[in-house]
Design a protein around this motif. Structure first.
Motif, PDB file in Angstrom:
ATOM      1  N   VAL A 105      41.459  36.671  46.807  1.00  0.00           N
ATOM      2  CA  VAL A 105      40.634  37.729  46.230  1.00  0.00           C
ATOM      3  C   VAL A 105      41.415  39.041  46.182  1.00  0.00           C
ATOM      4  CG1 VAL A 105      38.563  39.157  46.557  1.00  0.00           C
ATOM      5  CG2 VAL A 105      38.435  36.675  46.888  1.00  0.00           C
ATOM      6  N   GLY A 106      42.144  39.347  47.244  1.00  0.00           N
ATOM      7  CA  GLY A 106      42.943  40.576  47.277  1.00  0.00           C
ATOM      8  C   GLY A 106      43.983  40.608  46.179  1.00  0.00           C
ATOM      9  N   TRP A 107      44.640  39.459  45.951  1.00  0.00           N
ATOM     10  CA  TRP A 107      45.638  39.389  44.872  1.00  0.00           C
ATOM     11  C   TRP A 107      44.960  39.580  43.518  1.00  0.00           C
ATOM     12  CZ3 TRP A 107      46.276  36.375  40.550  1.00  0.00           C
ATOM     13  CH2 TRP A 107      47.524  36.439  39.920  1.00  0.00           C
ATOM     14  N   ALA A 108      43.807  38.931  43.321  1.00  0.00           N
ATOM     15  CA  ALA A 108      43.097  39.038  42.051  1.00  0.00           C
ATOM     16  C   ALA A 108      42.642  40.463  41.780  1.00  0.00           C
ATOM     17  CB  ALA A 108      41.888  38.087  42.038  1.00  0.00           C
ATOM     18  N   VAL A 109      42.176  41.154  42.814  1.00  0.00           N
ATOM     19  CA  VAL A 109      41.735  42.549  42.666  1.00  0.00           C
ATOM     20  C   VAL A 109      42.924  43.447  42.326  1.00  0.00           C
ATOM     21  CG1 VAL A 109      40.806  44.548  43.910  1.00  0.00           C
ATOM     22  CG2 VAL A 109      39.713  42.319  44.151  1.00  0.00           C
ATOM     23  N   ALA A 110      44.064  43.171  42.940  1.00  0.00           N
ATOM     24  CA  ALA A 110      45.254  43.984  42.691  1.00  0.00           C
ATOM     25  C   ALA A 110      45.884  43.687  41.337  1.00  0.00           C
ATOM     26  CB  ALA A 110      46.289  43.748  43.799  1.00  0.00           C
ATOM     27  N   HIS A 111      45.668  42.472  40.817  1.00  0.00           N
ATOM     28  CA  HIS A 111      46.318  42.067  39.553  1.00  0.00           C
ATOM     29  C   HIS A 111      45.312  41.407  38.601  1.00  0.00           C
ATOM     30  CE1 HIS A 111      50.109  42.793  41.648  1.00  0.00           C
ATOM     31  NE2 HIS A 111      49.673  42.024  42.621  1.00  0.00           N
ATOM     32  N   PRO A 112      44.246  42.105  38.231  1.00  0.00           N
ATOM     33  CA  PRO A 112      43.229  41.480  37.366  1.00  0.00           C
ATOM     34  C   PRO A 112      43.770  41.046  36.009  1.00  0.00           C
ATOM     35  CG  PRO A 112      42.918  43.864  37.480  1.00  0.00           C
ATOM     36  CD  PRO A 112      43.931  43.508  38.519  1.00  0.00           C
ATOM     37  N   ALA A 113      44.691  41.813  35.449  1.00  0.00           N
ATOM     38  CA  ALA A 113      45.235  41.452  34.134  1.00  0.00           C
ATOM     39  C   ALA A 113      46.093  40.191  34.233  1.00  0.00           C
ATOM     40  CB  ALA A 113      46.053  42.609  33.567  1.00  0.00           C
ATOM     41  N   LEU A 114      46.853  40.058  35.311  1.00  0.00           N
ATOM     42  CA  LEU A 114      47.658  38.853  35.498  1.00  0.00           C
ATOM     43  C   LEU A 114      46.762  37.647  35.732  1.00  0.00           C
ATOM     44  CD1 LEU A 114      50.645  40.043  37.750  1.00  0.00           C
ATOM     45  CD2 LEU A 114      50.570  39.775  35.261  1.00  0.00           C
ATOM     46  N   HIS A 115      45.697  37.844  36.498  1.00  0.00           N
ATOM     47  CA  HIS A 115      44.764  36.751  36.761  1.00  0.00           C
ATOM     48  C   HIS A 115      44.183  36.226  35.453  1.00  0.00           C
ATOM     49  CE1 HIS A 115      41.143  34.647  38.157  1.00  0.00           C
ATOM     50  NE2 HIS A 115      41.685  34.619  39.361  1.00  0.00           N
ATOM     51  N   LEU A 116      43.766  37.128  34.589  1.00  0.00           N
ATOM     52  CA  LEU A 116      43.179  36.722  33.311  1.00  0.00           C
ATOM     53  C   LEU A 116      44.237  36.092  32.408  1.00  0.00           C
ATOM     54  CD1 LEU A 116      40.540  36.661  31.770  1.00  0.00           C
ATOM     55  CD2 LEU A 116      41.093  38.901  30.808  1.00  0.00           C
ATOM     56  N   ALA A 117      45.456  36.611  32.461  1.00  0.00           N
ATOM     57  CA  ALA A 117      46.529  36.059  31.628  1.00  0.00           C
ATOM     58  C   ALA A 117      46.861  34.620  32.024  1.00  0.00           C
ATOM     59  CB  ALA A 117      47.784  36.927  31.742  1.00  0.00           C
ATOM     60  N   ALA A 118      46.660  34.315  33.296  1.00  0.00           N
ATOM     61  CA  ALA A 118      46.938  32.958  33.768  1.00  0.00           C
ATOM     62  C   ALA A 118      45.789  32.005  33.482  1.00  0.00           C
ATOM     63  CB  ALA A 118      47.212  32.974  35.272  1.00  0.00           C
ATOM     64  N   ASP A 119      44.680  32.555  33.010  1.00  0.00           N
ATOM     65  CA  ASP A 119      43.444  31.795  32.884  1.00  0.00           C
ATOM     66  C   ASP A 119      43.260  31.161  31.505  1.00  0.00           C
ATOM     67  OD1 ASP A 119      41.038  30.704  33.540  1.00  0.00           O
ATOM     68  OD2 ASP A 119      39.886  32.534  33.249  1.00  0.00           O
TER      69      ASP A 119
END
Length: 237
Positions: A105-119
């Motif tokens: 969750v901490g990584w996702a909060v810090a990198h929301p754009a990367l999380h979505l790009a990987a999705d």
């Protein structure tokens, strides 16, 4: 001697290409993060970040889909580097779950754009980097769970062992889905800490429930290292 010199030049050239390729991937990730999550990042933006021209990018990647796959793979690798140290046996089972979930969750909060790009999987591929990354995490967790069950005195039939893989993969996918839903919500009514707690509790309920079906009673207040001591092992009827 000539062959040795030729091999040396080829090795240096391969190293140069590898370095340039990683430079482009890093530039793409930087461009993604400077935009709103989900924004369309153009190749020209990536080239500008890397300090090169668009044509140079396409010397190292077949097309945009190839570049996107490489970027996704790098994103998953960065997440894995964060998650792997959290997968230690320090603490109680609920604490371990909370630590792993909290790291994600901490990584996702810090990198929301990367999380979505990987999705998403480039070109609709069913075996893209995201799926491969989830399988890697699920495989690691499955191995830990299976070993833990056996050490704690549980019994795993062949059917149970086969069921672990889809069960854990589904659990990992569910956690990813919850965080994805939360990240993309326009009206977040849960704080990151509340989300982390909720997800961790849900995972614990699943782990505890299935442990009981294998004849195990896991004390949620006892550190795992103590649970593994022979005199501490308990089973349920």
């Amino acid at each position: 001697m000539a062959a040795t010199r030729s091999d040396g030049r080829q090795a240096r050239w391969d190293k140069h290409n590898e370095t340039r390729r990683q430079q482009i991937i890093d530039a793409a990730m930087a461009a993604i993060e400077e935009n709103e999550p989900g924004a369309d990042v153009k190749v020209q933006q990536i080239a500008a970040h890397a300090g090169i021209s668009r044509t140079v990018i396409y010397r190292h990647f077949e097309d945009r889909a190839d570049l996107d796959r490489a970027v996704q793979q790098s994103i998953i690798e960065s997440l894995w580097r964060e998650l792997h140290p959290a997968m230690s046996l320090d603490g109680t089972v609920p604490q371990i779950i909370r630590r792993i979930v909290g790291t994600y969750v901490g990584w996702a909060v810090a990198h929301p754009a990367l999380h979505l790009a990987a999705d998403h999987d480039p070109d609709g591929a069913v075996d893209g980097p995201l799926r491969e990354g989830m399988e890697r995490i699920a495989t690691e967790v499955s191995q830990v769970v299976a070993a833990g069950m056996l050490v704690l005195g549980g019994t795993l039939s062949e059917e149970d062992a086969r069921a672990l893989d889809p069960l854990v993969f589904g659990l990992v996918g569910a956690v990813f889905g919850v965080v994805r839903r939360w990240l993309t919500s326009s009206d977040r009514q849960l704080s990151a800490d509340a989300l982390e707690k909720l997800v961790a509790q849900s995972v614990w309920f699943v782990v505890d429930g299935h442990a009981r079906t294998f004849g195990l009673s896991i004390d949620p207040t006892m550190p795992v290292v103590e649970l593994l001591e022979p005199e501490r092992l308990t089973t349920t009827p």
